[in-house]
Design a protein around this motif. Sequence first.
Motif, mmCIF file in Angstrom:
data_model
loop_
_atom_site.group_PDB
_atom_site.id
_atom_site.type_symbol
_atom_site.label_atom_id
_atom_site.label_comp_id
_atom_site.label_asym_id
_atom_site.label_seq_id
_atom_site.Cartn_x
_atom_site.Cartn_y
_atom_site.Cartn_z
ATOM 1 N N ASN A 17 0.847 -1.191 0.000
ATOM 2 C CA ASN A 17 0.000 0.000 0.000
ATOM 3 C C ASN A 17 0.884 1.245 0.000
ATOM 4 O O ASN A 17 1.880 1.321 0.736
ATOM 5 C CB ASN A 17 -0.922 0.013 1.217
ATOM 6 N N TYR A 18 0.505 2.206 -0.839
ATOM 7 C CA TYR A 18 1.294 3.423 -0.941
ATOM 8 C C TYR A 18 1.036 4.338 0.273
ATOM 9 O O TYR A 18 -0.081 4.425 0.782
ATOM 10 C CB TYR A 18 0.929 4.199 -2.209
ATOM 11 N N TYR A 41 2.873 8.320 1.848
ATOM 12 C CA TYR A 41 3.751 9.419 1.447
ATOM 13 C C TYR A 41 4.416 10.048 2.674
ATOM 14 O O TYR A 41 3.793 10.197 3.725
ATOM 15 C CB TYR A 41 2.959 10.488 0.683
ATOM 16 N N GLN A 92 6.688 9.100 -2.492
ATOM 17 C CA GLN A 92 5.863 7.895 -2.384
ATOM 18 C C GLN A 92 6.693 6.716 -1.884
ATOM 19 O O GLN A 92 7.784 6.441 -2.373
ATOM 20 C CB GLN A 92 5.255 7.542 -3.742
ATOM 21 N N LYS A 93 6.149 5.986 -0.908
ATOM 22 C CA LYS A 93 6.784 4.781 -0.395
ATOM 23 C C LYS A 93 5.738 3.670 -0.314
ATOM 24 O O LYS A 93 4.534 3.911 -0.483
ATOM 25 C CB LYS A 93 7.413 5.043 0.961
ATOM 26 N N ILE A 94 6.189 2.449 -0.072
ATOM 27 C CA ILE A 94 5.286 1.295 -0.040
ATOM 28 C C ILE A 94 5.422 0.580 1.300
ATOM 29 O O ILE A 94 6.535 0.273 1.740
ATOM 30 C CB ILE A 94 5.595 0.313 -1.193
ATOM 31 N N ASP A 134 -2.692 -1.574 -3.235
ATOM 32 C CA ASP A 134 -2.181 -0.896 -4.427
ATOM 33 C C ASP A 134 -1.358 -1.836 -5.299
ATOM 34 O O ASP A 134 -1.342 -1.723 -6.520
ATOM 35 C CB ASP A 134 -1.337 0.310 -4.001
#
Length: 369
Positions: free
Chosen positions: A180-181, A183, A204-206, A292
Amino acid sequence: MTSFDDQQQPVVEHTENIKCTSCGGNTEYNPESKGLKCPFCGHEMPIEATYNHTVELDFESAGNSRNHLWQEEKRVFQCQNCGAESVLDANVVADFCSFCGSSHISVTEKDAGIQPGLLIPFQISQDQALDKFRVWIKGHFFAPTQLKKTYRLHKISGAYLPYWTYDSHTQSHYVVRVGNYYYETVTRTVYEDGKPKQVTEQVQKIRWHQESGNYREFFDDVLIKASSTVEPKLLQKVQPFQLTSLTDYKLEYMSGFLAERYQTSLQQGFTEAQDVMKNGITRGIERSVAGDIVQVVNLSTDYTNITYKHILLPIWISSFHFNQKVYQFIVNGQTGKVSGNYPLSIMKIVFVSISVLIVLLMVYLFLES
C-alpha cells in the motif's frame, strides 16, 4: 506468373464419400450452401444442423471408455516430413501430405482416437479463400514487387484442426504480498545558479504485508490446440473462431475435407489448460485483494468436476514458392482471416528507413532554426 503447380502439390483425399442421390457420384460439402453438392451433376443435398453433443464429457473416465471413439473404420496416415497425422477412411490411400506437400506418407498402427463431438463447418469456400489470399499478398508493402507477379501457388487444402475444450471448478488457497502506498514529507537541498535552496516534497513509499485466503472460480471452454502441424504464430493471427457456431460432428461436413488426428493427448491438453486457468486465477486473486500492489507468492489449486469436448475447427492451408523458397499461409475457414509468411524486400525497408531519417532530420533543423 501465378499458377498452380499440379505436379508437385498435395492431393486432398476425401475423408468421407457420400453418394449423390441423383447420379451416384461422390458429393462434397459446399461452404456456400452449407450442404452437400455433387461436382458432376450439380445436385445439392441439404444437411440438417443438430446440437445434441454440446454436453460435456467426464475427463476422469475418458481413458476407460470406448463409447467416444471413432465409430467408422479409419486409418491414420503420418507424414514423415512434418509429422502431421490425418484421419482417413480405411479404403483411402494418401499420396501426399496436405500440410507440407511431402510424398513420404505411411500408414501407422495408431488408432484414430477420440471422435470429435462438435465442429465448425467451413463457411469460406476454396474460391473465396484464394481471393482473400490474393488480396492479402497484394496488401503487403514490404514484400518484393515482383512477388505479386511471379509466385507459384500450391494447391489449397481444407483441413479440420483438432482442439480440446475443458471446463473445471477450481478452489485455490493463496498467499499474497500486498503493498500500500503512503507518502512522507522530505526536505532536501537543491542548487539553482550555484546557490543552495531547500525544497520540500512528498515522496511515495510502499508499506508491505502478507495475506492468505481462498479463491473459487469456474472455467468454461478453455480452448487448447491439439495440433502441432501449423505454425502457432500463423494460427494465432487468424483467431478467434466463433465457438457459438459449433454443431454436431457429421460425416457430411467432412466430405471433401481432411481431419487431422490430435497430436496433443487429452491429458497433455489439460496440463496446458491448467496453465491458462492458473493465469486466470492469479489475475482474479490480484483483483479481489485490496491493495495498491498485489503479488501472488504461493498458490495451490484443486480442480474438480473436470469435463472436456473434442472439437474440429476449419482452416484452408497452402503455400507458395518465390525465389526457390516456400512460404506457408492459412485462411480461417469460418471468418476468412488470412495469415502467412512472405519474403521482405531489403530495398524497400532501406528506402523507408532513410526516408524517415531524412524527415526527422528536417524537423530537427526546422525546430533549431
